[in-house]
Scaffold this motif. Structure first.
Motif, mmCIF file in Angstrom:
data_model
loop_
_atom_site.group_PDB
_atom_site.id
_atom_site.type_symbol
_atom_site.label_atom_id
_atom_site.label_comp_id
_atom_site.label_asym_id
_atom_site.label_seq_id
_atom_site.Cartn_x
_atom_site.Cartn_y
_atom_site.Cartn_z
ATOM 1 N N LEU A 65 -7.443 -3.250 -5.260
ATOM 2 C CA LEU A 65 -6.032 -3.061 -4.264
ATOM 3 C C LEU A 65 -7.142 -3.311 -2.984
ATOM 4 O O LEU A 65 -6.116 -3.547 -2.567
ATOM 5 C CB LEU A 65 -6.104 -0.688 -5.034
ATOM 6 C CG LEU A 65 -4.887 -0.688 -6.193
ATOM 7 C CD1 LEU A 65 -5.923 1.081 -6.449
ATOM 8 C CD2 LEU A 65 -4.606 -1.139 -5.996
ATOM 9 N N ALA A 66 -8.135 -3.373 -2.725
ATOM 10 C CA ALA A 66 -8.500 -3.711 -2.005
ATOM 11 C C ALA A 66 -8.889 -4.499 -1.436
ATOM 12 O O ALA A 66 -7.737 -5.451 -0.183
ATOM 13 C CB ALA A 66 -10.372 -3.267 -1.944
ATOM 14 N N VAL A 67 -8.841 -5.920 -2.444
ATOM 15 C CA VAL A 67 -8.226 -7.143 -2.404
ATOM 16 C C VAL A 67 -6.736 -7.324 -2.182
ATOM 17 O O VAL A 67 -6.103 -7.892 -1.126
ATOM 18 C CB VAL A 67 -8.260 -8.200 -3.639
ATOM 19 C CG1 VAL A 67 -8.110 -9.539 -3.390
ATOM 20 C CG2 VAL A 67 -9.703 -8.103 -3.108
ATOM 21 N N GLU A 68 -5.620 -6.762 -2.797
ATOM 22 C CA GLU A 68 -4.379 -6.960 -2.316
ATOM 23 C C GLU A 68 -3.892 -6.353 -0.984
ATOM 24 O O GLU A 68 -2.763 -6.822 -0.477
ATOM 25 C CB GLU A 68 -3.968 -5.906 -3.890
ATOM 26 C CG GLU A 68 -3.552 -7.086 -4.881
ATOM 27 C CD GLU A 68 -3.357 -5.999 -6.333
ATOM 28 O OE1 GLU A 68 -2.219 -4.873 -5.842
ATOM 29 O OE2 GLU A 68 -2.664 -6.186 -7.025
ATOM 30 N N SER A 69 -4.610 -5.309 -0.794
ATOM 31 C CA SER A 69 -4.015 -4.934 0.511
ATOM 32 C C SER A 69 -4.665 -5.654 1.709
ATOM 33 O O SER A 69 -4.201 -5.130 2.893
ATOM 34 C CB SER A 69 -4.411 -3.731 0.724
ATOM 35 O OG SER A 69 -6.016 -3.231 0.640
ATOM 36 N N GLY A 70 -5.121 -6.368 1.462
ATOM 37 C CA GLY A 70 -5.916 -7.679 2.254
ATOM 38 C C GLY A 70 -7.710 -6.855 3.344
ATOM 39 O O GLY A 70 -7.751 -7.377 4.327
ATOM 40 N N PHE A 71 -8.176 -6.180 2.372
ATOM 41 C CA PHE A 71 -8.938 -5.277 2.831
ATOM 42 C C PHE A 71 -10.749 -6.200 3.116
ATOM 43 O O PHE A 71 -11.296 -5.941 3.683
ATOM 44 C CB PHE A 71 -9.432 -3.295 2.569
ATOM 45 C CG PHE A 71 -10.042 -3.179 2.667
ATOM 46 C CD1 PHE A 71 -10.554 -2.681 4.311
ATOM 47 C CD2 PHE A 71 -11.369 -2.940 2.909
ATOM 48 C CE1 PHE A 71 -11.778 -2.165 4.562
ATOM 49 C CE2 PHE A 71 -12.392 -2.069 2.391
ATOM 50 C CZ PHE A 71 -13.115 -1.531 3.948
ATOM 51 N N THR A 72 -10.337 -7.326 1.902
ATOM 52 C CA THR A 72 -11.192 -7.761 2.290
ATOM 53 C C THR A 72 -10.555 -8.961 1.342
ATOM 54 O O THR A 72 -10.032 -9.164 0.623
ATOM 55 C CB THR A 72 -12.186 -6.722 0.652
ATOM 56 O OG1 THR A 72 -12.105 -6.887 -0.464
ATOM 57 C CG2 THR A 72 -13.035 -5.727 0.901
ATOM 58 N N ALA A 73 -11.820 -10.092 0.952
ATOM 59 C CA ALA A 73 -11.174 -11.007 0.230
ATOM 60 C C ALA A 73 -10.829 -11.467 -0.761
ATOM 61 O O ALA A 73 -10.630 -11.703 -2.176
ATOM 62 C CB ALA A 73 -12.319 -12.297 0.974
ATOM 63 N N ASP A 74 -12.573 -10.074 -1.490
ATOM 64 C CA ASP A 74 -12.669 -10.412 -3.006
ATOM 65 C C ASP A 74 -13.278 -9.378 -3.650
ATOM 66 O O ASP A 74 -13.281 -8.687 -2.633
ATOM 67 C CB ASP A 74 -13.455 -11.604 -3.363
ATOM 68 C CG ASP A 74 -14.053 -11.965 -2.894
ATOM 69 O OD1 ASP A 74 -15.145 -11.392 -2.410
ATOM 70 O OD2 ASP A 74 -14.981 -13.038 -2.810
ATOM 71 N N GLU A 75 -13.663 -9.031 -4.692
ATOM 72 C CA GLU A 75 -14.114 -7.589 -5.187
ATOM 73 C C GLU A 75 -15.667 -7.199 -4.585
ATOM 74 O O GLU A 75 -16.209 -6.737 -4.049
ATOM 75 C CB GLU A 75 -13.920 -7.704 -7.003
ATOM 76 C CG GLU A 75 -12.735 -7.551 -7.105
ATOM 77 C CD GLU A 75 -12.669 -7.343 -9.044
ATOM 78 O OE1 GLU A 75 -13.334 -6.694 -9.331
ATOM 79 O OE2 GLU A 75 -11.375 -7.313 -9.493
ATOM 80 N N GLN A 76 -16.506 -8.750 -4.402
ATOM 81 C CA GLN A 76 -17.672 -8.671 -3.884
ATOM 82 C C GLN A 76 -18.532 -8.150 -2.627
ATOM 83 O O GLN A 76 -18.819 -7.063 -2.604
ATOM 84 C CB GLN A 76 -18.547 -9.942 -4.473
ATOM 85 C CG GLN A 76 -20.081 -9.707 -3.561
ATOM 86 C CD GLN A 76 -20.223 -8.531 -5.020
ATOM 87 O OE1 GLN A 76 -21.100 -9.010 -6.315
ATOM 88 N NE2 GLN A 76 -21.718 -7.974 -3.945
ATOM 89 N N GLU A 77 -17.134 -9.044 -1.827
ATOM 90 C CA GLU A 77 -16.911 -7.654 -0.252
ATOM 91 C C GLU A 77 -16.500 -6.664 -0.363
ATOM 92 O O GLU A 77 -16.651 -5.948 -0.145
ATOM 93 C CB GLU A 77 -15.988 -9.063 0.444
ATOM 94 C CG GLU A 77 -16.165 -8.170 1.742
ATOM 95 C CD GLU A 77 -14.648 -9.614 2.583
ATOM 96 O OE1 GLU A 77 -14.563 -9.341 3.712
ATOM 97 O OE2 GLU A 77 -14.019 -10.499 1.961
ATOM 98 N N TYR A 78 -15.689 -6.198 -1.324
ATOM 99 C CA TYR A 78 -15.379 -4.587 -1.102
ATOM 100 C C TYR A 78 -16.625 -4.091 -1.352
ATOM 101 O O TYR A 78 -16.605 -3.195 -0.845
ATOM 102 C CB TYR A 78 -14.430 -5.054 -2.489
ATOM 103 C CG TYR A 78 -14.082 -3.149 -2.931
ATOM 104 C CD1 TYR A 78 -13.244 -1.990 -2.104
ATOM 105 C CD2 TYR A 78 -14.845 -2.570 -4.065
ATOM 106 C CE1 TYR A 78 -13.472 -1.011 -2.850
ATOM 107 C CE2 TYR A 78 -14.921 -0.920 -4.585
ATOM 108 C CZ TYR A 78 -13.771 -0.169 -3.134
ATOM 109 O OH TYR A 78 -13.810 0.702 -3.707
ATOM 110 N N TYR A 79 -17.491 -4.402 -2.156
ATOM 111 C CA TYR A 79 -18.511 -3.375 -3.307
ATOM 112 C C TYR A 79 -19.673 -4.042 -2.265
ATOM 113 O O TYR A 79 -19.869 -2.587 -1.035
ATOM 114 C CB TYR A 79 -19.418 -4.421 -4.286
ATOM 115 C CG TYR A 79 -18.526 -3.476 -5.321
ATOM 116 C CD1 TYR A 79 -18.354 -1.673 -5.791
ATOM 117 C CD2 TYR A 79 -18.355 -3.954 -6.199
ATOM 118 C CE1 TYR A 79 -17.562 -2.075 -6.782
ATOM 119 C CE2 TYR A 79 -17.256 -4.502 -7.681
ATOM 120 C CZ TYR A 79 -16.754 -3.009 -7.761
ATOM 121 O OH TYR A 79 -16.164 -2.181 -9.140
ATOM 122 N N ASP A 80 -19.701 -4.509 -1.500
ATOM 123 C CA ASP A 80 -20.286 -4.527 -0.301
ATOM 124 C C ASP A 80 -20.176 -3.666 0.950
ATOM 125 O O ASP A 80 -20.515 -3.518 1.615
ATOM 126 C CB ASP A 80 -21.082 -6.457 0.356
ATOM 127 C CG ASP A 80 -20.882 -7.400 -0.512
ATOM 128 O OD1 ASP A 80 -22.123 -6.402 -1.201
ATOM 129 O OD2 ASP A 80 -20.497 -8.677 -0.265
#
Length: 304
Positions: A42-57
């Protein structure tokens, strides 16, 4: 968690600036969710992050920031300042006394009338040194005096702050003992949540461990022994006094933590309980005197 304007549940990161860890920390602290979701996707789909790894960072950065802020807030709490102060009192006192012994030994070899202890260090600190050795001995004594004075100023700080942090506990135990109990418990909230039996033995951990290992009898009290209600009660009644005192201290800590209002009835109840316990000693003493008088024949039914 929250829903964004498009109706997609975006989680803690909804509306958060990816480059602002503080806003992410606030969202982590205040956010809620009814059930777990696939937050990285959901973070990637919303544009918050480019990928999952960036989400966890970014999640790690936000949670770390939130934790640091929680620690800073805890350190700013009044009871934390009280804990630092009472520990500093002990550190200054211990160090000053140890250095005073060293200073006295040194000064004793340089000055004929040097005295031991803190008072002796004050006398040496006022001297005008003539040699390099004397200068060092006078300087050391000056440091001892500084530490002793700092200890007194810290103790005065505890006397001022403790009643504001824990009004009932301070009035009941005295500011210094109240601060020590809060320190030993790990904070006022922790003290308020402890049973009275634990409060009774705070500061007697070594004796308790020795008892549990079969090397010593069960301790009756810990640091609360320093209070007159326990210390000045006869040995036979000291356990009862310690239990009664610890019970009221526990109630006082709970009132201080949860309401912070002074309640005179707590203190009146304690005074009445202590009066009852101490009356036992008077009754016992009167009975012993009467028995002793009968034994030596100075009084008794047949003496009239």
């Amino acid at each position: 968690m929250t829903d964004d304007s498009r109706g997609t549940e975006a989680g803690w990161f909804a509306g958060v600036d990816p480059d602002d860890p503080a806003s992410g920390a606030t969202a982590v602290q205040e956010g809620t969710a009814d059930s777990p979701r696939d937050w990285p996707r959901l973070a990637v789909e919303s544009g918050f992050t480019a990928d999952e790894q960036e989400y966890y960072d970014r999640l790690r950065e936000a949670t770390t920031t939130a934790t640091r802020e929680a620690v800073r807030e805890r350190e700013r709490a009044d009871d934390r300042q009280l804990i630092h102060a009472i520990r500093a009192v002990d550190d200054c006192e211990r160090t000053a006394n140890e250095l005073a012994e060293r200073a006295a030994e040194w000064a004793g070899g340089l000055f004929d009338d040097a005295s031991p202890g803190i008072d002796g260090a004050r006398e040496v600190a006022r001297r005008e040194p003539e040699t390099d050795a004397e200068r060092r001995a006078v300087s050391l004594s000056t440091r001892v005096v500084d530490l002793a004075d700092e200890r007194d100023e810290l103790a005065a700080y505890v006397e001022r702050v403790a009643p504001a942090v824990a009004p009932n506990l301070s009035a009941m135990a005295g500011p210094e003992l109240a601060a020590r109990l809060i320190d030993l418990a790990g904070g006022l909230e922790s003290l308020a949540k402890k049973p009275s039996g634990t409060v009774q033995l705070l500061g007697a951990e070594d004796a308790l461990f020795a008892h549990l290992s079969g090397r010593a009898p069960s301790p009756k009290h810990g640091v609360i022994y320093t209070h007159e209600f326990v210390r000045n009660t006869r040995t036979e009644d000291r356990g009862s006094a310690a239990r009664a005192f610890a019970g009221k201290l526990t109630l006082a800590a709970r009132v201080d933590h949860y309401s912070g209002t002074f309640r005179e009835e707590l203190h009146e109840d304690l005074r009445e309980r202590m009066a009852t316990i101490r009356a036992r000693a008077e009754t016992h003493s009167d009975g012993a005197d009467a028995a002793g008088a009968d034994d030596d024949g100075t009084t008794g039914v047949g003496d009239e």
